[in-house]
Design an enzyme around this catalytic site. Structure first.
Site, PDB file in Angstrom:
ATOM      1  N   GLY A 199      11.885  22.671  68.336  1.00  0.00           N
ATOM      2  CA  GLY A 199      12.753  22.254  67.235  1.00  0.00           C
ATOM      3  C   GLY A 199      14.209  22.152  67.626  1.00  0.00           C
ATOM      4  O   GLY A 199      14.551  22.042  68.804  1.00  0.00           O
ATOM      5  N   LEU A 225       5.748  17.932  66.317  1.00  0.00           N
ATOM      6  CA  LEU A 225       7.025  18.017  67.044  1.00  0.00           C
ATOM      7  C   LEU A 225       6.979  19.023  68.197  1.00  0.00           C
ATOM      8  O   LEU A 225       6.612  20.191  67.999  1.00  0.00           O
ATOM      9  CB  LEU A 225       8.141  18.422  66.067  1.00  0.00           C
ATOM     10  N   ASP A 226       7.370  18.571  69.389  1.00  0.00           N
ATOM     11  CA  ASP A 226       7.488  19.436  70.579  1.00  0.00           C
ATOM     12  C   ASP A 226       6.185  20.156  70.927  1.00  0.00           C
ATOM     13  O   ASP A 226       6.201  21.206  71.569  1.00  0.00           O
ATOM     14  CB  ASP A 226       8.608  20.492  70.390  1.00  0.00           C
ATOM     15  N   ALA A 227       5.076  19.564  70.509  1.00  0.00           N
ATOM     16  CA  ALA A 227       3.794  20.228  70.745  1.00  0.00           C
ATOM     17  C   ALA A 227       2.847  19.401  71.606  1.00  0.00           C
ATOM     18  O   ALA A 227       1.677  19.736  71.764  1.00  0.00           O
ATOM     19  CB  ALA A 227       3.127  20.565  69.414  1.00  0.00           C
TER      20      ALA A 227
END
EC number: 3.5.1.10
Lengths: 282, 282, 282, 282
Positions: A199, A225-227
């Site tokens: 994040g 997100l960001d995964a």
């Protein structure tokens, strides 16, 4: 003539033998072979480079491979001819370190891609595009215009026949409308060692937590997100004596190197994505 | 005669000058001085080592320091005389790599502590305590007996006058009843680069996430699990080719080195805890 | 107003106290102080940053410091006012990665220097100087013309009042005629972890030796080749699977980051050279 | 039943196909295959692990492999059955960190070897051998007695049928009389990142040179001192603030981990030596 073949399929006995035999019959000399078995998932992965003395009929080779091997072993596979340059679009916002690093590698022939254009939601980095004589499209993004902006982006991506996208510190979150068109083909750099500090404002969070190591992570973009699947990570030591500003400054060096490495791996066809993870061949 | 002084207080002008002047008046030669200012928090930190040619009256020195400096600057400070060996208790469960590393350093005179005893909830590692001729207390812990077990532990800690505790892969969570008695004096090793993968089974979680780097973190224990001030962290590269078993094996080397480094820093009086973070002097 | 003071002198008692007292009298608030004692050599080193609320008379401050402290303690010292930009000349040959890295940092305001010109013995990188609009002097060097070439270089360096020189993979060896004019002020990047593989073709030598780690070293240039005081080093892992070409490619990333870090340390006045070694303040 | 096969031979087309086909015919399932081609030397290397559902006749398998493959391709090859524990002798002098690290891994079942005995030219570490109940032979070595001492060592090595030797900071240089009997089977740890600082007192030399990184190197012993094939290297950062004593202390952690990793690689049959270099399989 050199071919690179990437394969994954359910694990079973005899695959390597069959594939190497197949290549051998086309008088191919295997110059690289690496394989991996994910035992938990029961999946076999393989990357093979082969040189052929004589020009071979690629479409016939492909047909034959599909019929004689792929169908039999239920392979997902791809074949890449040496020298093909993928088309890479770069998305940026205001930070210049990642794009400078990519463009200097591109310009010196180290990064073998075509870069049809750069997209940004700001005008700030147009001067860099100009320095390297690459078209720069300024597409502002606000809450209201995001849908429209992404449509414009998709048009450009289609028009230029783009193969993959690099988010070089593009500070916007792409919607699934874009992601779905480029599955496993959007590479992002996140400024933390994920999954820590996903994040916004990861350096601030790292400073707050008092970590002794900061990092950067390059990954394929997915809906969450960001995964997405991690391609490359690196870290550097920090101490209490470093301010957030120092974290950001040290982080810049990590970010640009980690992103460029990930892009190089993608371009060299050394990545296979599976179960939200990557197999990275050496 | 050598003294080490650790100070923290509200930041203001003149502290270094005053402290060095004070030490100078006692004919102390400053052989190490490092300071740090946390600008956000407005706090000043200092570590100072000083050699004195002649024996000085420590209690008088302390009184004078308190009266002339500490009260004036609102310092929290401590003074340590060279050669004092703190008493360190070790808590273990079944893993032997961390305790072996600590004891071999202890035994060779690298780690300057006294180890009055080892506590474990299992019998498994008694043989190591025997190898090094250190008393081993087997105190089983179950949901039902935890309160009682911690009382026994506290008794032992009190009886042996223990200064600090090292959790060398002790797989139990200490309650605040123990933690409150040893604030900033319980050192734990967690097998991940915190804050990623806090809690149980971090290697499994790291494997699941597909990270390319695994780590270990040593921190002071606080009431919140795996959230205390970080003393030391280190990482090592992994790849898709490593199984969870490989993660665990590579992690062992990280854990033992990171824990031993953290213990050494604590013993050398090189750590100050503040705002759930650490200042680690070099 | 902020001043940075660098000091080294014979080690003796009372220096820190005296210096901090001096600064304090000028109503300076010390925001950074680090010191180091080389016990073998008996030398004391100190770096101090101080903020002054009011503008102070620098020349008077200097005079007073010299008279009251420096002479007394036999100090070698220098004083730097915040915001002074040193003039940095860049020497290059044909490799572009280091110069790209320096110029992109310079251009984005990360590297606080003026760059009056770039010198090269080849025309190859003129396009980069043009991209960044920096004068580019092409001064060819052959065995026969070397003396003349260095004279031209010295003229330029003098004309532009250059403070220090960065050899950004400049493949020529400077003679003492140039080095003597810029003692401790020429920064080189060597593509090995010195002292291993000094001299020509270090990657080839590293490959031949079968090392598992390659490195890069930035150092101040002295008369003896690759033997000057080391400022910064870094390494990366390699394996049997990497060719010399891979070594060179991986090495490029090390070289540019290590060189840029060293330049940043020099510019921030964080280096003191002594006995062919460096003290690097944090 | 699991077999590991190590092969090297002149590079040519068809090897992988032939070997995998051969294993396949014995109903072996290949669970690991990695290969490497040294293009300069024209040599092919391969490591293959295969599981067989049914017990197979090893001597028949070997005969058939030799006749049908090895002779044809001019292979040097070896076959290892899972679970065979090699016999490892340890030579030490006075430092205890490496031997403690090896023995604690051995004792916990992490290092799968038999350790028939420990040899030392000093009595100092007998207590560790006693702790782990391993025979300890004290064989003093002086200039005059070296020949005799090595004869005694060779007798022991023969008597116990030792497979390989680990020099765990054994401060003596072995003569070729011993080395020739254990070619590519003596593993040494040197306390520098070779080829820097070969020979005696590397930490002192590193300190003198002012390096910012120190290292350790594990290698197979050859006639030339510290010049044998490198198995594993690692490094750690140092600074001007570290004394030689600090170098030695930090180095200890490197040495023990690097040596243990090298030993593990050797035991797992993951090393092939060729042209004074190693191929290290993952």
């Amino acid at each position: 003539m050199k071919l690179t073949i990437l394969i994954h399929c359910p694990d079973q006995s005899g695959i390597i033998s069959s594939v190497t035999h197949f290549v051998h019959e086309y008088k191919g000399n295997i110059i690289y072979l690496d394989q991996h078995v994910d035992k938990e998932a029961g999946v076999f992965f393989m990357r093979l480079e082969s040189e052929f003395e004589n020009e071979i009929d690629i479409s016939f080779f492909k047909q034959s491979f599909e019929k004689n091997l792929a169908q039999n072993y239920k392979m997902k596979w791809s074949l890449h001819r040496d020298g093909e340059k993928p088309k890479m679009a770069i998305f940026v916002s205001k930070y210049n370190h990642c794009i400078y690093d990519l463009l200097s590698r591109y310009h010196s022939g180290e990064l073998l891609v075509d870069i049809p254009f750069i997209v940004s939601n700001h005008q700030d980095l147009k001067y860099i595009a100009d320095q390297f004589q690459i078209p720069y499209y300024h597409i502002p993004v606000t809450k209201q215009t995001k849908t429209l902006a992404e449509e414009k982006q998709l048009e450009l991506l289609k028009e230029y026949n783009v193969d993959f996208i690099v988010l070089a510190r593009y500070m916007q979150i792409l919607s699934s409308k874009v992601i779905d068109v480029f599955p496993k083909r959007i590479i992002n750099i996140h400024h933390s060692f994920l999954p820590a500090f996903a994040g916004a404002k990861p350096y601030h969070a790292a400073f707050e937590r008092g970590v002794k190591i900061i990092g950067a992570t390059s990954h394929y973009v997915t809906a969450e997100l960001d995964a997405g699947p991690i391609i490359e990570q690196d870290v550097t030591a920090v101490s209490h004596s470093h301010s957030i500003k120092d974290f950001i400054s040290k982080g810049r060096d990590l970010e640009k190197i980690v992103l460029s490495r990930a892009v190089q791996l993608h371009v060299a066809r050394k990545t296979i994505v599976y179960n939200n993870k990557t197999v990275i061949f050496s």
